[in-house]
Write a protein that holds these residues in place. Structure first.
Motif, mmCIF file in Angstrom:
data_model
loop_
_atom_site.group_PDB
_atom_site.id
_atom_site.type_symbol
_atom_site.label_atom_id
_atom_site.label_comp_id
_atom_site.label_asym_id
_atom_site.label_seq_id
_atom_site.Cartn_x
_atom_site.Cartn_y
_atom_site.Cartn_z
ATOM 1 N N LYS A 37 0.645 -1.402 -11.263
ATOM 2 C CA LYS A 37 -0.184 -0.728 -12.270
ATOM 3 C C LYS A 37 0.438 -0.893 -13.662
ATOM 4 O O LYS A 37 -0.235 -1.265 -14.618
ATOM 5 N N SER A 46 -6.793 -8.516 -7.256
ATOM 6 C CA SER A 46 -5.787 -7.470 -6.997
ATOM 7 C C SER A 46 -5.872 -7.126 -5.521
ATOM 8 O O SER A 46 -6.827 -6.492 -5.087
ATOM 9 N N GLU A 96 0.847 -1.200 0.000
ATOM 10 C CA GLU A 96 0.000 0.000 0.000
ATOM 11 C C GLU A 96 0.888 1.258 0.000
ATOM 12 O O GLU A 96 0.830 2.075 0.919
ATOM 13 N N LYS A 106 1.986 0.338 -5.707
ATOM 14 C CA LYS A 106 0.894 0.790 -6.572
ATOM 15 C C LYS A 106 1.337 1.009 -8.012
ATOM 16 O O LYS A 106 0.730 0.508 -8.949
ATOM 17 N N TYR A 107 2.408 1.794 -8.178
ATOM 18 C CA TYR A 107 2.855 2.111 -9.535
ATOM 19 C C TYR A 107 3.470 0.894 -10.214
ATOM 20 O O TYR A 107 3.321 0.697 -11.412
ATOM 21 N N ASP A 149 3.609 3.849 -2.882
ATOM 22 C CA ASP A 149 3.825 4.196 -4.284
ATOM 23 C C ASP A 149 4.601 3.115 -5.022
ATOM 24 O O ASP A 149 4.357 2.864 -6.195
ATOM 25 N N THR A 166 -4.102 -5.654 -1.754
ATOM 26 C CA THR A 166 -3.166 -4.642 -1.259
ATOM 27 C C THR A 166 -2.708 -5.008 0.146
ATOM 28 O O THR A 166 -3.533 -5.286 1.022
#
Lengths: 468, 468
Positions: A232, A248, A223, A228-229, A225, A250
């Motif tokens: 993604k 998906s 959880e 996430k990135y 950056d 987290t």
């Protein structure tokens, strides 16, 4: 340790009143509780460092009717402590060399960011002041100039510190923050790194999945950056190629056993046998424990570089049936001659970080009260050479080598800044910078030039887990 | 404007040397270029404010061999300028009331965050100093105490400022930052808001999609925390219910026509006719322009609250065939008696923000040089009453009303702080706080209590676009 003495310090700033000529009285707004290393006396230039030596903040009093205090940290991490010691080693090495900065002594201010954004921001504000107290927009005292910050650890910590350092055109050289958003020169104008961007890793992981013809995968991301990135970009590439995402999930940043149990249940319920995980080892660890408890086997895990080579994951007992066969991309391994000797030479005196480390590995204490309450006393004569742990293991130097390179990159930039012919310098009217009194943007200019022309960032190599 | 005079100021701090008693010399590290409003003289307490009055930074010189300068801003936004003026209106109203803080005069320091994280951080550091110069970890001078910050606009700006303010236990009251991550007391201990969390909105948007039986949708999110977390939660809910995502696109934060064209092409190529967009109006605007150019009709758009009621979107000519029929959830509308008169009473003197606004709406200038070069001179006698624009339109007060509530929430907390019986106070040993000399955490305590017991955050209402 020929030219350099490590001094330990704990900053616990009290509410303090002081007067300035222009402003009447100034009052410190908060007490910061920071731990680390500092040596600036009689040094020409200071380099900052930030390492997540501890893994989390301790719980604080939630009573809102009393003055709150800056948190302490817990969860000592041997791997990241090795990173911090590597910075000290590199600085000692540079100070004793005659070919880099021969007449310039490098000092340092190193903080423990405790794997937490708030502690990293506290450290950045205090570091910018230049001395023990935090007056962030001012550089106070007559100490040596600050050149750059090596840090701050994970991507979310670096994003937070880079946003502040960027305002002062202050160079930041990261060794472990691979998140792709940090590429943005607009948002992070002074951020550089010795680790490749996750743009490459995410695409490589996607190509790995496509190469094996897997079309049904689950994803788990931290959880932050980084997670996430990273996930993604991975999803964008595989979805475009027709791969379907089964789930998906987290990973929580703070302790949350229910969330971890829910993720394990999702993994068990799903028919997807390929699971891609973008996370640090610290954030992933609770999930690994729960997977072991539930004996979740028969899955293939695709690992990001932050955990694929982590001893914190591979040292779990009975890990093989669960994570055996995991594949991922790792930062390239390298050797650092002399580092092993430096690591074995640490002593527990005058330094509470090493004292804490010493107490953990030798199961003893140097605290008089704890001795009185029955704990074994450390003699200081315990034999580091007989130890075999993550701290002293130099067979898999990856991020450690990035730290080493980051310190050298800053030193080379400073060397180039100093090595300047009068009237032929790179700055306005062909001037040179003065190594005893320069501006951070001048180091940034040299670092950028150095990166463009001389630096080759290591490529990532493929890795099978558990690695040999 | 009975008790309050708005003073304009531009801070352009030069490299400045000054001496402090304890530290020898202090040197300002950077020049910040901030615009806003300030009135602290003879005030008891100061409230901070931050509004994205401009939409972006101007381009800066990329030459790294000269000293960089803090950027200026461009793209004046009438809607957010109304928010800033509403804060001034609310403060004037409170200062003239006898039932709230009857003996306490509220002052203010308001900055333009320019819709940019770096400007918001510059403003926060300068604001914390308390005066015109930025010495963030110190409160300098003998000015009135700072109580709270109303701001900072979008979620990514608030996240950046909350990380710094939290270190000082400094209350932040947001009017427009709905991102769900801001709920975390661990990461943002002093953050409060008068807008509901996106947790509710994302789930509501998902239920809307499920209600209509749509099973094939595309998503577009802004490249910030608001967009990312909003769309992530939406996807979690719909995917669990079996809805398939045709495409997931991200709107760039900085000008990137190629990326916008690529998104339009994806929309055109996809068979999904339902498109969910989580973005601010500023970030969405370039895409709307490109959709119009390509005449992309026959789609149903699901809008997040940040753009569903935005005049910046609905004022595009020929918008109806493209975005007509858009549905979404909006923040509840309310009336603020007296605000219209306040907005119409602004004058362009002594205030460059209003001067800029005046020049734009009346197509004139107060700059002598521009007059010489042929531009029409503003007389200052232009008639605001005859205008009809987003600034003066008070028929759809939503975020504006949140600003008004945020200022009142801080004022009520201060009122409760002041209204304290000696020896029966809430703090240690039953003490009270002194309204002329309190600590930020004491306001935070009162604000939290106020929120728990008295405050009802408006529910979001469903909205069809373009609204009447």
């Amino acid at each position: 340790m020929s030219k350099c003495v490590c001094l330990f310090f704990v900053i616990k700033i009290s509410y303090l009143y002081k007067s300035t000529a222009a402003e009447g009285s100034c009052k410190l707004k908060a007490k910061f509780n920071l731990r680390g290393y500092k040596e600036v006396e009689k040094k020409t230039v200071v380099i900052g460092g930030m390492f997540p030596v501890h893994q989390r903040l301790t719980d604080t009093d939630s009573n809102t009717t009393i003055a709150p205090e800056s948190s302490d940290c817990e969860g000592f991490n041997f791997r990241t402590f090795r990173w911090a010691q590597t910075m000290l080693f590199a600085l000692n090495e540079i100070n004793s060399r005659n070919d880099i900065l021969p007449d310039t002594e490098l000092g340092y201010v190193i903080y423990d960011s405790c794997f937490t954004i708030s502690k990293a921001v506290e450290g950045t504000l205090t570091f910018l002041t230049g001395q023990d107290e935090a007056v962030p927009n001012y550089r106070c005292g007559d100490g040596p100039p600050l050149s750059a910050l090596v840090g701050a650890g994970g991507s979310d910590l670096s994003i937070a510190t880079a946003r502040i350092l960027g305002l002062y055109y202050f160079p930041q050289m990261s060794y472990a923050s691979s998140c792709s958003v940090l590429e943005s020169r607009f948002q992070y104008p002074t951020f550089l790194r010795t680790i490749p961007s996750d743009e490459h890793q995410s695409v490589a992981m996607a190509k790995l999945v496509l190469h094996f013809g897997w079309t049904w995968v689950g994803t788990i991301a931290a959880e932050d950056d980084y997670g996430k990135y990273g996930i993604k970009r991975f999803k964008e590439v595989v979805e475009e190629a027709g791969v379907c995402i089964s789930f998906s999930e987290t990973l929580p940043k703070i302790r949350n056993p229910e969330a971890i149990e829910r993720i394990v249940q999702t993994v068990l319920d799903s028919t997807a046998k390929i699971i891609v995980v973008f996370s640090s080892d610290v954030d992933l660890s609770p999930l690994v424990g729960e997977l072991l408890r539930n004996n979740v086997t028969n899955r293939t895990w695709i690992a990001s570089e932050a955990w694929v080579t982590s001893a914190a994951i591979s040292r779990h007992p009975d890990i093989l049936p669960v994570l055996g066969g995991t594949i991922g991309f790792a930062v390239k391994r390298a050797d650092i001659p002399g580092l092993k000797e430096h690591l074995l030479s640490v002593t527990p005196y005058n330094d509470t970080l090493t004292e804490e480390f010493w107490g953990i590995v030798f199961n003893c204490t140097m605290n008089y009260r704890q001795v009185l309450s029955g704990m074994r006393r450390c003699t200081g004569e315990e034999m580091m050479e007989k130890l075999s742990n993550t701290f002293t293991d130099v067979s898999q130097l990856r991020i450690t080598y990035n730290v080493y390179k980051a310190v050298y990159a800053v030193a080379h930039a400073l060397h180039n800044l100093e090595d300047c012919k009068p009237h032929s310098g790179p700055f306005e009217n062909n001037t040179c910078a003065d190594i005893t009194k320069f501006e951070p943007w001048q180091v940034q200019h040299k670092l950028t030039v150095f990166f463009i022309f001389y630096f080759v960032i290591s490529f990532i190599t493929i890795m099978c887990f558990p690695f040999s």
